[in-house]
Structures are given as C-alpha cells and as structure tokens.
Scaffold this active site. Structure first.
Site, PDB file in Angstrom:
ATOM      1  N   ARG A 268       0.727  -1.155  -0.172  1.00 51.11           N
ATOM      2  CA  ARG A 268      -0.017  -0.050   0.027  1.00 51.11           C
ATOM      3  C   ARG A 268       0.920   1.279  -0.051  1.00 51.11           C
ATOM      4  O   ARG A 268       2.020   1.307   0.712  1.00 51.11           O
ATOM      5  CB  ARG A 268      -0.902   0.076   1.398  1.00 51.11           C
ATOM      6  CG  ARG A 268      -1.979  -1.049   1.056  1.00 51.11           C
ATOM      7  CD  ARG A 268      -3.073  -0.847   0.238  1.00 51.11           C
ATOM      8  NE  ARG A 268      -4.145  -1.614   0.025  1.00 51.11           N
ATOM      9  CZ  ARG A 268      -4.250  -2.886  -0.619  1.00 51.11           C
ATOM     10  NH1 ARG A 268      -3.290  -3.045  -1.521  1.00 51.11           N
ATOM     11  NH2 ARG A 268      -5.309  -3.355  -0.680  1.00 51.11           N
ATOM     12  N   GLU A 297      -4.332   6.827  -5.776  1.00 52.30           N
ATOM     13  CA  GLU A 297      -4.369   6.295  -7.003  1.00 52.30           C
ATOM     14  C   GLU A 297      -5.789   6.286  -7.713  1.00 52.30           C
ATOM     15  O   GLU A 297      -6.842   6.245  -6.965  1.00 52.30           O
ATOM     16  CB  GLU A 297      -4.067   4.651  -6.833  1.00 52.30           C
ATOM     17  CG  GLU A 297      -2.863   4.736  -6.271  1.00 52.30           C
ATOM     18  CD  GLU A 297      -2.435   3.095  -5.769  1.00 52.30           C
ATOM     19  OE1 GLU A 297      -1.293   2.570  -5.725  1.00 52.30           O
ATOM     20  OE2 GLU A 297      -3.407   2.382  -5.883  1.00 52.30           O
ATOM     21  N   HIS A 318       0.133  -0.214 -10.178  1.00 48.59           N
ATOM     22  CA  HIS A 318      -0.640  -1.023  -9.344  1.00 48.59           C
ATOM     23  C   HIS A 318      -0.906  -2.032 -10.248  1.00 48.59           C
ATOM     24  O   HIS A 318      -2.337  -2.616 -10.187  1.00 48.59           O
ATOM     25  CB  HIS A 318      -1.977  -0.260  -8.628  1.00 48.59           C
ATOM     26  CG  HIS A 318      -2.396  -0.872  -7.499  1.00 48.59           C
ATOM     27  ND1 HIS A 318      -2.706  -0.368  -6.311  1.00 48.59           N
ATOM     28  CD2 HIS A 318      -2.593  -2.323  -7.160  1.00 48.59           C
ATOM     29  CE1 HIS A 318      -3.341  -1.067  -5.283  1.00 48.59           C
ATOM     30  NE2 HIS A 318      -3.011  -2.198  -5.990  1.00 48.59           N
TER      31      HIS A 318
END
Length: 361
Positions: A268, A297, A318
């Site tokens: 994270r 994000e 990601h």
C-alpha cells in the site's frame, strides 16, 4: 346448449381462468424471487479477457458496469440483492439506497471501502477474496528487484540510443550489475504474500530476515524491526495499511538502511512516506526503490515521485496483482462466495463488524 352443458362450460372457463391466474401468479412470484446482482466497477478487473461463466452460473441476471461514479451508485444499487465492487465506495449513506440488499462481495482483499458496521446492523454479510493474486504479486516483486539489480532500464536505453552498436568491446559495462544470490532480503509482513516471496528468495540463494512488529520484542524466528532495516540489502513490504502502519517507512527508517539498500513496495502506498522516499533517493541515502503503489491512485493530481528523473526508482501502476490468471481466479472466487452464500454454506465473510455494538474485544 342445455343448462347442464352451460354450467359445465362455465365451470371449465372458471377453472381455466383460475389456472391462468395461478400460473401467472407463479410467474410473477418467480420474477419477484429472482436475485439481482450488480458489479459496479467491472472494468477494474477486465479488459474483455475474462470468462464470466462461473459468475453467471452462480446467479442471474447480472448488470456489469465498466465504472460507476458516486452519483450513479444509488440508482444502480436500489434493486440489487447482491452488489460486487472493487474500489467503489459503499458507506452508510449509500447503503441506505439498497433496500433489497442481501450480500456485498468485494473484488479484492482490502475492505476499507465498505462500512462494515452499517452492513452488520442490517445483517448484510460482506465477503472478500484472499490469496487470488499471490503468484502474480510475488513474481512482480522479483521483477522489480531484478530490474534494479540488472540495471535493465539503463541497458535498454543504452541499446536504443545506439550505445552497444558503438561499443569498443562486445559487452558494454557502463552500469554495475548485482546478483541476488547471497544478499539479505528483509520481509516486513509475513502472511501469505510474504511467505510466497520468501519461497522464491530461497531459490535465488538469498538470506532471509523476517521482521517482527515495530517496537516489539522479536518472537522466535523473527528479527527486530530496526535490525531488519539495518541489515537487509533488499526490504520488501507486505503488510496492510492501518493507523499503526501508516508512514511505517519514513525518515527515521531510511536513516537505518544501508546506502546500498533497495526498498520494494507492492503493498500500500501509505506505508511509505513519499517525501522522505524522494529525499532518500535523491540524496543517495539508499541505492534505489521500486513501488507498485502510491498514496493516491490514480495520481490524477500528480505525484513528486513521478517526476523523479533517475533510473534508480521504478514505478508500476498498481499492476502487481493483475495477471490474467490472477484476475480470473478473483472472479471465480467471487462466484464461489455467492454460490456458498445462497446454499447456506460457509463463505469468506469478513467478521470484523458482525456485532457492531460489542467493542470489548
């Protein structure tokens, strides 16, 4: 026609009408009993390459939305009995629109986008999916480590710019290459992902240090948090984001690391203080870093890390979890959760807020 025949005809007509009404009633009841399912952000898990057979066999009909804005959520969930979301937000106010809701499925492991207490107060179970992305994330960790140690970005640019073609020797040695074998890997977060990374690291011949919780006396088989930071050549993060782990790696922690150390974050964004990371990279405090996650994000408002010009920082969007195999497992496990829920079998229910009024534990 005789009176008897007319009576018989009337009785038949009445009987026929009753049957028609009865069949129609069953039909409407069947329509009423159909479980309606909606996936609010299906586009976050597919680019048209997923097989939805398991979902459709578990329940039908479905409504698949590529994306759903917060303003669109109330209308799209008002008749749904099963809601599937990845990152869409279901807070208390939003859940109030879902009058028929019976189950919430999260297409992820994390569940901070659902108000668990509000769901529990209405006896609506919430389930997530675990373990589906382990092989994908673990290989991504080593992809990042190998890119940094083999100087892939620099050598790729050298070739594209004609550097190899102009080299005096058969092998240009412009950028130093390191091996993983014999290096020390510090793992922070030793759940399923951390253990999968450890398994691969052993195959590379790496020495492992498993960090215990910060400021805790290490348990058998674990190493003190600060000691891991000071000894490791590579540090990889696999812990959840919480109040305790927010900014887990900041200026103090960077100061403990070797100048030759690399930081890998596929967990994270909030685990690492981004300003302190940027300073540590630009000042040479650490050798490099790779991250698959940022604090916000997508970074629609920009991020200082995105403007860092040197090749000792790798950023991927990601995607560590996002192999095709991983995404298919995700959908199949969501279908399994739904099927088991409908069959009153155990399923992967999040138990954190089953009794929202019991705070003693």
């Amino acid at each position: 026609m005789s009176g008897n025949n007319r009576e018989t005809s009337s009785q038949l007509t009445t009987f026929h009408d009753f049957n028609t009404f009865h069949e129609n009633s069953k039909h409407f009841q069947l329509i009423e009993d159909i479980m309606r399912a909606v996936f609010l952000d299906f586009g976050s898990v597919t680019r048209g390459d997923m097989d939805c057979t398991a979902l459709e066999e578990a329940i039908s009909p479905w409504q698949f939305f590529d994306d759903t804005t917060p303003e669109q959520v109330p209308e799209r969930i008002k008749d749904a009995e099963i809601i599937v979301i990845n990152k869409a937000l279901l807070d208390r106010a939003t859940l109030a629109y879902a009058h028929r809701l019976k189950l919430i499925c999260i297409a992820a492991t994390g569940y901070n986008n659902v108000d668990l207490v509000a769901a529990a107060e209405r006896n609506i179970p919430v389930c997530n999916v675990r373990g589906y992305a382990t092989p994908s994330v673990a290989q991504h960790v080593f992809m990042l480590m190998l890119n940094l140690t083999c100087r892939f970005v620099e050598y790729q640019q050298l070739v594209k710019q004609g550097g190899w073609q102009k080299s005096v020797h058969f092998c240009p040695l412009d950028f130093g290459i390191e091996e993983l074998s014999g290096k020390t890997l510090g793992i922070i977060g030793y759940g399923e992902l951390g253990q999968a990374v450890a398994h691969i690291a052993r195959a590379f011949g790496m020495r492992l240090l498993i960090a215990d919780h910060k400021d805790k006396t290490p348990r058998p088989g674990r190493t003190a948090f600060d000691e891991v930071l000071s000894q490791a050549d590579f540090i990889t993060l696999h812990c959840p984001l919480s109040e305790e782990t927010h900014n887990l790696i900041s200026q103090r922690e960077f100061a403990l690391m070797k100048p030759s150390a690399y930081l890998i974050n596929t967990a994270r964004g909030g685990l690492v203080n981004e300003d302190d990371l940027l300073h540590s990279l630009s000042s040479g405090r650490i050798a490099g870093a790779a991250t698959d996650v940022l604090q916000k994000e997508p970074p629609i408002e920009g991020n200082p890390l995105l403007n860092y010009p040197q090749s000792n920082l790798i950023i991927t969007p990601h995607t560590a979890w996002a192999s095709r195999d991983s995404r298919q497992r995700l959908l199949d496990l969501i279908a399994e959760n739904i099927r088991h829920f409908l069959q009153n079998k155990p399923f992967n229910q999040i138990m954190d807020a089953i009794n929202p009024h019991d705070t003693a534990n």
